[in-house]
Design an enzyme around this catalytic site. Structure first.
Site, mmCIF file in Angstrom:
data_model
loop_
_atom_site.group_PDB
_atom_site.id
_atom_site.type_symbol
_atom_site.label_atom_id
_atom_site.label_comp_id
_atom_site.label_asym_id
_atom_site.label_seq_id
_atom_site.Cartn_x
_atom_site.Cartn_y
_atom_site.Cartn_z
ATOM 1 N N THR A 1 4.723 2.772 5.816
ATOM 2 C CA THR A 1 1.930 2.475 5.761
ATOM 3 C C THR A 1 1.945 3.223 7.034
ATOM 4 O O THR A 1 2.480 2.989 7.418
ATOM 5 C CB THR A 1 2.593 0.634 6.068
ATOM 6 O OG1 THR A 1 1.489 0.420 6.218
ATOM 7 C CG2 THR A 1 3.577 -0.277 7.163
ATOM 8 N N ARG B 1 0.862 -5.351 -5.411
ATOM 9 C CA ARG B 1 0.927 -6.735 -4.390
ATOM 10 C C ARG B 1 1.487 -7.635 -5.253
ATOM 11 O O ARG B 1 0.638 -7.973 -6.419
ATOM 12 C CB ARG B 1 -0.330 -6.204 -3.286
ATOM 13 C CG ARG B 1 0.317 -5.154 -2.130
ATOM 14 C CD ARG B 1 -1.024 -5.534 -0.873
ATOM 15 N NE ARG B 1 -1.393 -5.057 -0.390
ATOM 16 C CZ ARG B 1 -2.208 -4.058 0.158
ATOM 17 N NH1 ARG B 1 -3.031 -3.846 -0.826
ATOM 18 N NH2 ARG B 1 -1.745 -2.716 1.228
ATOM 19 N N ASP C 1 5.080 -5.191 5.739
ATOM 20 C CA ASP C 1 5.264 -6.372 6.661
ATOM 21 C C ASP C 1 5.289 -7.147 5.342
ATOM 22 O O ASP C 1 6.303 -8.289 5.076
ATOM 23 C CB ASP C 1 4.511 -6.808 7.272
ATOM 24 C CG ASP C 1 4.357 -7.779 8.581
ATOM 25 O OD1 ASP C 1 5.912 -7.393 8.949
ATOM 26 O OD2 ASP C 1 4.409 -8.711 8.510
ATOM 27 N N ASP D 1 2.423 -0.621 11.669
ATOM 28 C CA ASP D 1 2.036 -2.223 12.680
ATOM 29 C C ASP D 1 3.687 -2.714 12.100
ATOM 30 O O ASP D 1 3.230 -4.505 11.898
ATOM 31 C CB ASP D 1 1.108 -2.862 11.792
ATOM 32 C CG ASP D 1 1.271 -2.616 10.087
ATOM 33 O OD1 ASP D 1 2.377 -2.156 9.467
ATOM 34 O OD2 ASP D 1 0.326 -3.449 9.722
ATOM 35 N N ASP E 1 -0.503 2.466 8.687
ATOM 36 C CA ASP E 1 -0.318 0.988 9.878
ATOM 37 C C ASP E 1 0.578 1.450 10.877
ATOM 38 O O ASP E 1 -0.424 1.144 12.218
ATOM 39 C CB ASP E 1 -0.898 0.188 9.879
ATOM 40 C CG ASP E 1 -2.157 0.141 8.894
ATOM 41 O OD1 ASP E 1 -2.567 0.416 8.180
ATOM 42 O OD2 ASP E 1 -2.152 -1.028 8.107
ATOM 43 N N ARG F 1 -5.001 -3.008 9.257
ATOM 44 C CA ARG F 1 -6.227 -4.018 9.473
ATOM 45 C C ARG F 1 -5.502 -5.104 10.602
ATOM 46 O O ARG F 1 -7.086 -5.493 10.899
ATOM 47 C CB ARG F 1 -5.197 -4.744 8.301
ATOM 48 C CG ARG F 1 -6.024 -5.049 7.845
ATOM 49 C CD ARG F 1 -4.716 -5.897 5.880
ATOM 50 N NE ARG F 1 -4.202 -5.257 5.773
ATOM 51 C CZ ARG F 1 -3.532 -5.213 4.842
ATOM 52 N NH1 ARG F 1 -4.190 -6.203 3.341
ATOM 53 N NH2 ARG F 1 -2.410 -4.781 4.107
ATOM 54 N N GLY G 1 0.555 -1.124 -0.155
ATOM 55 C CA GLY G 1 0.089 -0.335 -0.443
ATOM 56 C C GLY G 1 0.500 0.662 -0.375
ATOM 57 O O GLY G 1 1.701 1.413 0.461
#
Ligand code: F6P
Length: 329
Positions: free
Chosen positions: A131, A77, A108, A135, A133, A177, A16
């Site tokens: 990202t 992706r 990731d 994360d 996120d 997510r 992303g």
């Protein structure tokens, strides 16, 4: 001190997109130019490696992009890169162009692909975490997260105007997510009454009890920030129906912020982070590192093995959960 021989590198963005990716590419390209290393840009992430979609980049090729969202190298992706055949082709194309090392910018999934590739084909790969996120285990912040937070807070501020004018309850779905960082931090920053995150299952009963209590305490409108990965919030329409049935005094509305959170000009924080990590990635290669992500811990640059960052899970900040509980009463 240069401990290995890196004369030419390639850089790509994968997964992303996130605001600040362009600033990271720029820093990689400019540090390469500074160190007299040639640099190739790969379009559309790993897919572009397989299709040999390359472009020569020099210091001037990356002018006027520090302020632009998205990634000018484009992102994808790639399913083909998960196959042995795809990876073989990608490696062959790197060899044909005499590329000694690769810098990958992404999350990731990007690092998982990089780790397999680097081990199977003995080519140094360095990862830069980008990202929205936030994360990624092993770095305090990822590129794009700060910008996304500011975008979300700005959007919630606007929704609050309608919520308070019409005495409504708004469920606002934000991205993330598997991680609640966006929800938790934007929720505190925008003054949400409730914040639902994947790391903590609040349960529908507790949520409704809490909303009832705040209604009784005099609140006439409410903002609930729901992370897309939250267990009770995953089906936001059903959650909205459940709340409406139990709290008929409220008019319940749903807003899904979606990809608006990924776009836009990067914040100054993200531009500086991207610049630092881009420079650090090329430095890492020159110092002989391979198969690591460059990140920051307590403001310092760190190198983290791909295996550690992929395997590890970032923990949610419990202190922030407590703060959110207290300030929303
Ligand atoms: O990982 C970044 C992210 O924006 C997640 O928050 C979200 O779930 C996902 O990507 C959406 O992916 P796509 O743009 O492919 O729909």
């Amino acid at each position: 001190m240069r401990t290995n021989h890196i004369h030419k590198i390639a850089v790509l963005t994968s997964g992303g997109d996130s605001p600040g990716m362009n600033a990271a590419i720029r820093a990689v390209v400019r540090n390469a130019a500074y160190q007299k290393i040639d640099c190739i840009g790969v379009y559309r992430g790993y897919q572009g490696l397989i299709e040999k979609d390359f472009i020569n980049l020099d210091a001037r090729s990356v002018k006027n992009i520090i302020n632009r969202g998205g990634t000018f190298l484009k992102s994808a992706r790639s399913k083909d890169f998960k196959t042995e055949e795809g990876q073989k082709k990608a490696f062959q194309h790197l060899r044909e162009e005499n590329i000694d090392a690769l810098v990958v910018i992404g999350g990731d999934g990007t690092f998982t692909g990089a780790s397999f590739f680097s081990k199977a084909h003995d080519i140094p790969v360095i990862g830069i975490p980008a990202t929205i996120d936030n994360d990624i285990h092993g770095t305090d912040f990822t590129i794009g997260y700060d910008t996304a937070l500011n975008t979300v807070v700005e959007a919630i501020d606007k929704i609050r105007d309608t919520a308070s004018s019409h005495d409504r309850l708004f469920l606002i779905e934000v991205m993330g997510r598997d991680a609640g960082d966006i929800a938790l931090n934007s929720g505190i920053g925008a003054g949400a009454e409730e914040i639902l995150i994947p790391e903590e299952n609040m349960g529908i009963e507790r949520l409704i009890d809490s909303l009832r209590r705040s209604r009784k305490s005099g609140k006439t409108s409410s903002i609930i920030v729901v992370s897309e990965g939250d267990q009770i919030g995953q089906n936001i329409t059903k959650l909205s129906d459940d709340i409406q049935t139990n709290l008929p005094e409220y008019e319940v509305k749903v807003t899904v912020l979606g990809h608006i959170q990924r776009g836009g000009s990067p914040s100054c924080y993200d531009r500086v982070l991207a610049s630092r990590l881009g420079v650090a990635a090329v430095d890492a290669l020159l110092e002989g590192y391979s198969n690591v992500m460059v990140g920051t811990r307590q403001k310092k640059i760190v190198y983290v093995d791909f295996d550690k960052t992929i395997g590890g899970k970032k923990k949610i900040d419990k202190e922030l959960i407590r703060v959110a509980d207290i300030v929303s009463t």
